[in-house]
Structure formats: structure tokens, C-alpha cells
Design an enzyme around this catalytic site. Structure first.
Site, PDB file in Angstrom:
ATOM      1  N   HIS A   1     -99.133  97.278  -3.129  1.00  0.00           N
ATOM      2  CA  HIS A   1     -98.321  97.624  -4.345  1.00  0.00           C
ATOM      3  C   HIS A   1     -97.211  98.576  -4.229  1.00  0.00           C
ATOM      4  O   HIS A   1     -97.180  99.722  -3.188  1.00  0.00           O
ATOM      5  CB  HIS A   1     -99.394  99.013  -4.860  1.00  0.00           C
ATOM      6  CG  HIS A   1    -100.617  98.035  -6.014  1.00  0.00           C
ATOM      7  ND1 HIS A   1    -101.845  98.331  -6.810  1.00  0.00           N
ATOM      8  CD2 HIS A   1    -101.021  96.467  -6.491  1.00  0.00           C
ATOM      9  CE1 HIS A   1    -102.254  97.337  -7.135  1.00  0.00           C
ATOM     10  NE2 HIS A   1    -101.946  96.734  -7.543  1.00  0.00           N
TER      11      HIS A   1
ATOM     12  N   HIS B   1    -104.752 105.232  -3.834  1.00  0.00           N
ATOM     13  CA  HIS B   1    -102.827 105.478  -4.089  1.00  0.00           C
ATOM     14  C   HIS B   1    -103.262 106.697  -4.314  1.00  0.00           C
ATOM     15  O   HIS B   1    -104.208 107.339  -4.049  1.00  0.00           O
ATOM     16  CB  HIS B   1    -103.378 105.150  -5.526  1.00  0.00           C
ATOM     17  CG  HIS B   1    -102.665 105.268  -6.723  1.00  0.00           C
ATOM     18  ND1 HIS B   1    -102.338 106.461  -6.838  1.00  0.00           N
ATOM     19  CD2 HIS B   1    -101.247 104.576  -7.537  1.00  0.00           C
ATOM     20  CE1 HIS B   1    -100.617 106.947  -8.103  1.00  0.00           C
ATOM     21  NE2 HIS B   1    -101.131 104.895  -8.134  1.00  0.00           N
TER      22      HIS B   1
END
Length: 333
Positions: free
Chosen positions: A268, A149
Site C-alpha cells: 500500500h 499499517h
């Protein structure tokens, strides 16, 4: 359900997208599961364990039965369970490797009881702990994915170490969960709502946007941004908002996603808002093209995160728009 053609990545929803909805009185995980299914936002379903499951990391048998029953009744497919390694769990020190293993092992067993084939951990879970967990993952037949991320990129030392580790082991049970936040082309429009509420002057926002657009790792820009913002009268809390722009929105080139493979176990699909069928801040066609080229057929969880900035938009509607966009792009490539 918004499923895709055979041979393409599949779509789904993470309940993290519905963070604000979860806070409403009378709403629980079963309500949200049924709402996701009723709106056709599957077939995949991801749950953030500590956010949505009472008693985690040791859910009782009734909760396990209830969640599995809701998934069976709705036809949703468990795609990923987001679990956490809280290294600062003990006051005054970080967990050792043995403690980290024990803390995650009980969560893997909980994921198996719930029927999830993949768990998500953070990059703080390094090779030493993952190597300890591998035999249990194999036994339970659960893949462990390390989320990449923003502000992390493939070039960050912990990520490079994981890449080398996964390549050396050649196991299907460990890998990456790349997040679209790592590859953004513009800052989200929703930022304006958050800055307006925080009383941040447009000049300060512009200063942070300029820093974000410059080359270099986010953390290297913090000092200069703090000094320049303070000179313009920014309060410490406002400086925190400005630094959030640097950490939440990465600049890695979309074609670098190819280097995550063949070690990708889940994806994601981060987004901050769909406008007229497109994402203005993330180049979805470019990244989805890489997933198709790599023949990825796992799940992409629609992960709406504008709720970090604004409550102005309906999260269910945004997820629906995101899935329509992804399906259209994937089937047109």
C-alpha cells in the site's frame, strides 16, 4: 497507464483514494473504474470490498459480471481486494475462530469470482485463522496479505508472531501487505486543515507533534497527551484528533522494510500529498530502494489518504502525481 520497466514494482490505484469521490450522487464502482482507466492511473486496481461493492460479502452474479466486464473493457488489472474480519459482528462478544473462518472464507470465494489474486486482511486475523484459511487460499490460488499499517511495526507482538508463522510455513499464499504509513518522517501538511476545522489551537497541535516525534510506541503516549491537552483546555473530541496523529503516522525506519521479505504479497503506497513531485512526509526513495533491493515485482497501490483530513485537493490529480513520482524514483534507482 503509468506502468514501470520490466523487473520493477508495478503501479496501480486503490479506490480507497477516491473515498470522497465515491460519495458523490450518481457515482458507483463502475464509474470509478472507468475514471481510473481514462486517467491512466493503472494498470493495477485495488478495491475495498465493503466500501465499493453492494451486497458484499455475497455479491450477486450481476455485480460480478459487471465489475469483471469493466476491468476487461478498460484493461485494468485486478491487484488486490481489501476484505475485513469484523470480530465484533455479534453483540456482546467477539467471533470465535470457526466464525472468523466462515466470515472470511465467503469473502475469499467472492474475490475469486471477481478475479482478484490477492486479498487484504487486518492484523486482527492471526495465525490460527490464517492456518485454517490456507487450504482454501491454495485451492482458489489467492494470496492472503495481512496489512501492516501504523501504529503497527515489525516489533509489535502480533506482527512478530505473524513473521514467525510465515517463516515456519514457507508458503506463497500467506504474507504481508506493508503500508507506507508505518514509516513516516514528518506529519502531513493536511493535518492543519483538519485541526483548523475542529477549532484546535496551534499550541495543541504542537503538543501532539512533539509527542509524535518522541521515541516509543504510540499507545504509550496517549495518557500523557490526554492530560497535557486537557490542561490546555482541549475538548474530548479535539483530544481524539490529536491522538489520531500518533496512530495514523508511524515512525519505523525505512530499512526495516527488508524484514517483511520474502513474505510481501502486495504494497500500500500510502501518501497524504505530493508537492513539487515529492512526498514531504514519507521518504519514498528510501522505502522504494528496499523494494528494488528485494526484487519486489508486485503491485504498489497508490493510496491517497489526505481525504481523512481535507477535501481541498483533487484525489485523481494527487494519485497521478504519486505515480509519476514512484515511476521516476524506481527507474532512477
Amino acid at each position: 497507464m503509468t506502468d514501470t520497466a520490466i523487473g520493477l514494482p508495478r503501479l496501480g490505484t486503490t479506490l480507497f483514494s477516491l473515498t470522497l469521490e465515491q460519495r458523490r450522487p450518481g457515482t458507483d464502482v463502475i464509474t470509478l473504474i472507468r475514471d481510473v482507466a481514462a486517467r491512466g492511473l493503472g494498470p493495477g486496481l485495488e478495491i475495498v470490498a465493503f466500501q465499493s461493492l453492494r451486497g458484499w460479502p455475497r455479491p450477486d452474479e450481476e455485480l460480478v459480471r459487471t465489475v469483471r466486464g469493466a476491468l476487461d473493457d478498460t484493461g485494468l488489472v485486478p491487484s488486490c481486494l481489501a476484505i475485513n474480519l469484523d470480530l465484533a459482528l455479534r453483540p456482546g462478544r467477539l467471533l470465535g475462530d470457526d466464525e472468523a473462518y466462515d466470515y472470511l472464507a465467503v469473502q475469499l470465494r467472492g474475490a475469486a469470482a471477481l478475479g482478484f489474486p490477492v486479498v487484504r486482511v487486518g492484523a486482527e486475523c492471526g495465525p490460527a485463522v490464517l492456518a485454517r484459511l490456507l487450504p482454501l487460499a491454495e485451492k482458489l490460488r489467492i494470496r492472503i496479505g495481512v496489512e501492516i499499517h501504523s501504529p503497527l511495526t515489525l516489533d509489535a507482538p502480533p506482527v512478530a508472531a505473524l513473521k514467525e508463522f510465515f517463516t515456519r510455513l514457507e508458503t506463497e499464499w500467506l504474507g504481508f501487505i506493508p503500508d507506507f504509513s508505518a514509516s513516516m518522517r514528518a506529519l502531513p501538511d493536511a493535518v492543519a486543515d483538519a485541526h483548523r476545522e475542529a477549532g484546535i489551537a496551534p499550541a495543541l497541535t504542537g503538543l501532539a507533534e512533539q509527542a509524535w516525534a518522541e521515541a516509543g510506541p504510540a499507545i504509550a503516549k496517549f495518557g500523557d497527551l490526554e492530560q497535557r491537552a486537557a490542561a490546555l483546555g482541549a475538548r474530548p473530541d479535539q483530544v481524539g484528533h490529536l491522538k489520531m496523529l500518533l496512530t495514523m503516522h508511524g515512525r519505523m525506519q525505512p530499512d526495516r522494510w527488508a524484514d517483511f521479505f520474502p513474505h510481501v504479497v502486495h504494497v500500500h503506497g500510502k501518501f497524504y500529498g505530493i508537492t513539487d513531485g515529492e512526498d514531504p512526509s514519507i521518504d519514498y526513495p528510501a522505502v522504494l530502494a528496499v523494494l528494488r533491493e528485494q526484487r519486489y515485482t508486485g503491485f504498489i497501490s497508490s493510496e491517497y489518504e489526505a481525504h481523512a483530513y481535507t477535501a481541498r485537493h483533487n484525489a485523481f490529480d494527487q494519485v497521478a502525481a504519486h505515480q509519476r513520482m514512484c515511476k521516476s524514483i524506481l527507474e532512477a534507482l
